[in-house]
Design a protein around this motif. Sequence first.
Motif, PDB file in Angstrom:
ATOM      1  N   LEU A 100     -60.250  51.056 -49.814  1.00  0.00           N
ATOM      2  CA  LEU A 100     -60.373  50.637 -48.420  1.00  0.00           C
ATOM      3  C   LEU A 100     -58.974  50.577 -47.829  1.00  0.00           C
ATOM      4  O   LEU A 100     -58.088  49.928 -48.388  1.00  0.00           O
ATOM      5  CB  LEU A 100     -61.056  49.267 -48.315  1.00  0.00           C
ATOM      6  CG  LEU A 100     -62.398  49.114 -49.032  1.00  0.00           C
ATOM      7  CD1 LEU A 100     -62.976  47.723 -48.778  1.00  0.00           C
ATOM      8  CD2 LEU A 100     -63.384  50.197 -48.598  1.00  0.00           C
ATOM      9  N   LEU A 101     -58.773  51.243 -46.713  1.00  0.00           N
ATOM     10  CA  LEU A 101     -57.445  51.350 -46.117  1.00  0.00           C
ATOM     11  C   LEU A 101     -57.244  50.256 -45.072  1.00  0.00           C
ATOM     12  O   LEU A 101     -58.129  49.993 -44.254  1.00  0.00           O
ATOM     13  CB  LEU A 101     -57.256  52.720 -45.484  1.00  0.00           C
ATOM     14  CG  LEU A 101     -57.624  53.926 -46.353  1.00  0.00           C
ATOM     15  CD1 LEU A 101     -57.224  55.221 -45.650  1.00  0.00           C
ATOM     16  CD2 LEU A 101     -56.989  53.837 -47.733  1.00  0.00           C
ATOM     17  N   THR A 102     -56.073  49.631 -45.111  1.00  0.00           N
ATOM     18  CA  THR A 102     -55.783  48.494 -44.238  1.00  0.00           C
ATOM     19  C   THR A 102     -54.341  48.565 -43.751  1.00  0.00           C
ATOM     20  O   THR A 102     -53.540  49.374 -44.215  1.00  0.00           O
ATOM     21  CB  THR A 102     -55.988  47.164 -44.990  1.00  0.00           C
ATOM     22  OG1 THR A 102     -55.029  47.076 -46.066  1.00  0.00           O
ATOM     23  CG2 THR A 102     -57.389  47.048 -45.570  1.00  0.00           C
ATOM     24  N   ASN A 103     -54.016  47.675 -42.824  1.00  0.00           N
ATOM     25  CA  ASN A 103     -52.629  47.436 -42.392  1.00  0.00           C
ATOM     26  C   ASN A 103     -51.916  48.708 -41.932  1.00  0.00           C
ATOM     27  O   ASN A 103     -50.818  49.032 -42.389  1.00  0.00           O
ATOM     28  CB  ASN A 103     -51.826  46.761 -43.514  1.00  0.00           C
ATOM     29  CG  ASN A 103     -52.405  45.429 -43.935  1.00  0.00           C
ATOM     30  OD1 ASN A 103     -53.147  45.360 -44.917  1.00  0.00           O
ATOM     31  ND2 ASN A 103     -52.091  44.383 -43.202  1.00  0.00           N
ATOM     32  N   VAL A 161     -46.309  50.918 -52.656  1.00  0.00           N
ATOM     33  CA  VAL A 161     -46.916  49.879 -51.826  1.00  0.00           C
ATOM     34  C   VAL A 161     -47.697  50.489 -50.672  1.00  0.00           C
ATOM     35  O   VAL A 161     -48.832  50.107 -50.405  1.00  0.00           O
ATOM     36  CB  VAL A 161     -45.839  48.914 -51.276  1.00  0.00           C
ATOM     37  CG1 VAL A 161     -46.458  47.920 -50.286  1.00  0.00           C
ATOM     38  CG2 VAL A 161     -45.160  48.172 -52.423  1.00  0.00           C
ATOM     39  N   HIS A 162     -47.095  51.449 -49.990  1.00  0.00           N
ATOM     40  CA  HIS A 162     -47.707  52.035 -48.804  1.00  0.00           C
ATOM     41  C   HIS A 162     -48.265  53.426 -49.079  1.00  0.00           C
ATOM     42  O   HIS A 162     -47.645  54.215 -49.791  1.00  0.00           O
ATOM     43  CB  HIS A 162     -46.684  52.148 -47.671  1.00  0.00           C
ATOM     44  CG  HIS A 162     -46.173  50.838 -47.177  1.00  0.00           C
ATOM     45  ND1 HIS A 162     -44.892  50.394 -47.428  1.00  0.00           N
ATOM     46  CD2 HIS A 162     -46.783  49.870 -46.451  1.00  0.00           C
ATOM     47  CE1 HIS A 162     -44.726  49.207 -46.871  1.00  0.00           C
ATOM     48  NE2 HIS A 162     -45.855  48.865 -46.275  1.00  0.00           N
ATOM     49  N   GLY A 163     -49.398  53.711 -48.497  1.00  0.00           N
ATOM     50  CA  GLY A 163     -49.816  55.080 -48.298  1.00  0.00           C
ATOM     51  C   GLY A 163     -49.178  55.575 -47.020  1.00  0.00           C
ATOM     52  O   GLY A 163     -48.825  54.777 -46.142  1.00  0.00           O
ATOM     53  N   ILE A 164     -49.032  56.872 -46.902  1.00  0.00           N
ATOM     54  CA  ILE A 164     -48.435  57.413 -45.689  1.00  0.00           C
ATOM     55  C   ILE A 164     -49.276  58.572 -45.170  1.00  0.00           C
ATOM     56  O   ILE A 164     -49.827  59.350 -45.934  1.00  0.00           O
ATOM     57  CB  ILE A 164     -46.976  57.873 -45.897  1.00  0.00           C
ATOM     58  CG1 ILE A 164     -46.883  58.943 -46.989  1.00  0.00           C
ATOM     59  CG2 ILE A 164     -46.088  56.697 -46.199  1.00  0.00           C
ATOM     60  CD1 ILE A 164     -45.498  59.573 -47.113  1.00  0.00           C
ATOM     61  N   ARG A 165     -49.360  58.650 -43.854  1.00  0.00           N
ATOM     62  CA  ARG A 165     -49.977  59.783 -43.178  1.00  0.00           C
ATOM     63  C   ARG A 165     -48.943  60.356 -42.224  1.00  0.00           C
ATOM     64  O   ARG A 165     -48.339  59.604 -41.439  1.00  0.00           O
ATOM     65  CB  ARG A 165     -51.217  59.350 -42.401  1.00  0.00           C
ATOM     66  CG  ARG A 165     -51.939  60.512 -41.729  1.00  0.00           C
ATOM     67  CD  ARG A 165     -53.116  60.036 -40.899  1.00  0.00           C
ATOM     68  NE  ARG A 165     -52.700  59.163 -39.817  1.00  0.00           N
ATOM     69  CZ  ARG A 165     -53.536  58.580 -38.963  1.00  0.00           C
ATOM     70  NH1 ARG A 165     -54.833  58.743 -39.123  1.00  0.00           N
ATOM     71  NH2 ARG A 165     -53.097  57.813 -38.001  1.00  0.00           N
ATOM     72  N   ILE A 166     -48.711  61.634 -42.317  1.00  0.00           N
ATOM     73  CA  ILE A 166     -47.724  62.256 -41.438  1.00  0.00           C
ATOM     74  C   ILE A 166     -48.401  63.201 -40.459  1.00  0.00           C
ATOM     75  O   ILE A 166     -49.451  63.771 -40.751  1.00  0.00           O
ATOM     76  CB  ILE A 166     -46.631  63.009 -42.233  1.00  0.00           C
ATOM     77  CG1 ILE A 166     -47.235  64.179 -43.025  1.00  0.00           C
ATOM     78  CG2 ILE A 166     -45.864  62.063 -43.135  1.00  0.00           C
ATOM     79  CD1 ILE A 166     -46.195  65.101 -43.645  1.00  0.00           C
ATOM     80  N   THR A 221     -47.291  57.238 -40.170  1.00  0.00           N
ATOM     81  CA  THR A 221     -48.058  55.992 -40.195  1.00  0.00           C
ATOM     82  C   THR A 221     -48.151  55.526 -41.635  1.00  0.00           C
ATOM     83  O   THR A 221     -48.520  56.295 -42.522  1.00  0.00           O
ATOM     84  CB  THR A 221     -49.476  56.203 -39.630  1.00  0.00           C
ATOM     85  OG1 THR A 221     -49.391  56.668 -38.285  1.00  0.00           O
ATOM     86  CG2 THR A 221     -50.273  54.893 -39.657  1.00  0.00           C
ATOM     87  N   ARG A 222     -47.789  54.289 -41.865  1.00  0.00           N
ATOM     88  CA  ARG A 222     -47.915  53.739 -43.219  1.00  0.00           C
ATOM     89  C   ARG A 222     -49.117  52.791 -43.246  1.00  0.00           C
ATOM     90  O   ARG A 222     -49.517  52.217 -42.228  1.00  0.00           O
ATOM     91  CB  ARG A 222     -46.648  53.011 -43.629  1.00  0.00           C
ATOM     92  CG  ARG A 222     -46.379  51.726 -42.883  1.00  0.00           C
ATOM     93  CD  ARG A 222     -45.040  51.127 -43.280  1.00  0.00           C
ATOM     94  NE  ARG A 222     -44.892  49.781 -42.755  1.00  0.00           N
ATOM     95  CZ  ARG A 222     -43.779  49.059 -42.846  1.00  0.00           C
ATOM     96  NH1 ARG A 222     -42.707  49.564 -43.449  1.00  0.00           N
ATOM     97  NH2 ARG A 222     -43.727  47.839 -42.343  1.00  0.00           N
ATOM     98  N   TYR A 223     -49.689  52.639 -44.418  1.00  0.00           N
ATOM     99  CA  TYR A 223     -50.846  51.768 -44.561  1.00  0.00           C
ATOM    100  C   TYR A 223     -50.921  51.287 -46.003  1.00  0.00           C
ATOM    101  O   TYR A 223     -50.190  51.750 -46.877  1.00  0.00           O
ATOM    102  CB  TYR A 223     -52.140  52.499 -44.167  1.00  0.00           C
ATOM    103  CG  TYR A 223     -52.420  53.763 -44.960  1.00  0.00           C
ATOM    104  CD1 TYR A 223     -53.133  53.722 -46.157  1.00  0.00           C
ATOM    105  CD2 TYR A 223     -51.985  55.001 -44.505  1.00  0.00           C
ATOM    106  CE1 TYR A 223     -53.384  54.877 -46.882  1.00  0.00           C
ATOM    107  CE2 TYR A 223     -52.244  56.158 -45.212  1.00  0.00           C
ATOM    108  CZ  TYR A 223     -52.939  56.095 -46.398  1.00  0.00           C
ATOM    109  OH  TYR A 223     -53.191  57.235 -47.119  1.00  0.00           O
TER     110      TYR A 223
END
Length: 329
Positions: free
Chosen positions: A215-218, A232-237, A291-293
Amino acid sequence: MGRKRCVGGDGSKMAAGCCGVKKQKLSSSPPSGSAGPGGGGGSSHCGGAAAAGGEPGALPPPGIARLNGLGGLAGGAAGCVLSPSLPPNCGGGPGGLSPPAASLLASPGAGSGGPGCRKMVVSAEMCCFCFDVLYCHLYGYQPPRSPRFTNDPYPLFVTWKIGRDKRLRGCIGTFSAMNLHSGLREYTLTSALKDSRFPPMTRDELPRLFCSVSLLTNFEDVCDYLDWEVGVHGIRIEFINEKGSKRTATYLPEVAKEQGWDHIQTIDSLLRKGGYKAPITNEFRKTIKLTRYRSEKMTMSYTEYLAHRQHHHFQNGIGHPLPPYNHYS
């Protein structure tokens, strides 16, 4: 941290591929990447320890775009669990359930995981539900009734791995927040049957499967492409490719750490995954919108699922007996 942040929710109707490693079978050439057209969904593959060539994913229904993910989801910490039948647990180790799911799910409620430990939304029961949905589909039973866990909306991914070495078997998710009951039901089958990199799953594969729910948050839009933390973070570019088209790509939080990548290596791999073929310069990296999450993740094996469902297989409305263990021996 001194870096300017542009914090905001993620209202995008775009889905994104997740992460990980898919072993190349036919080529020893360096991996390359390709994502879907425009800013919408596409697919993303990995070969070896870097991104490999992508191909179109399953077609989305109106209003929701999808993108094939890559499932390096064996890592990641299991956090607190919220399901009424599960004790809160903040000490879980990498890979999902710790202690084993059977004892975790069967145990009566325990205390909280300690001061400051936030209860997680994701739970082992969500993985059980995904197995329920897949099992009923493959055996031709009626779909399970709605589960007991929360039905709040979240962006989500469902990832399947198989075998002792946990090879990727399917991973598709969405950045559009979906109610969990319908979202997990849909993406369970989409990731198991419609990941374009793999043939649809069969009954024979069930006993060797591992299911992960993320589940993706923050979500945070950041103004510096380095403003995120490995592990710690996932990233979307989002970027403009050499042909002037907008492209997107993503990695879930565990990918960079599992692959041993630093920030630049991760960004460059993600650009290749997104189909950027020109030389990558520092000037180009600065044009990326990032965007980091974060994610909450739980993983369960089919063996753990059976152990739980043998005691509670009516809990989610399954009106049929689960197969005996020797059926899959």
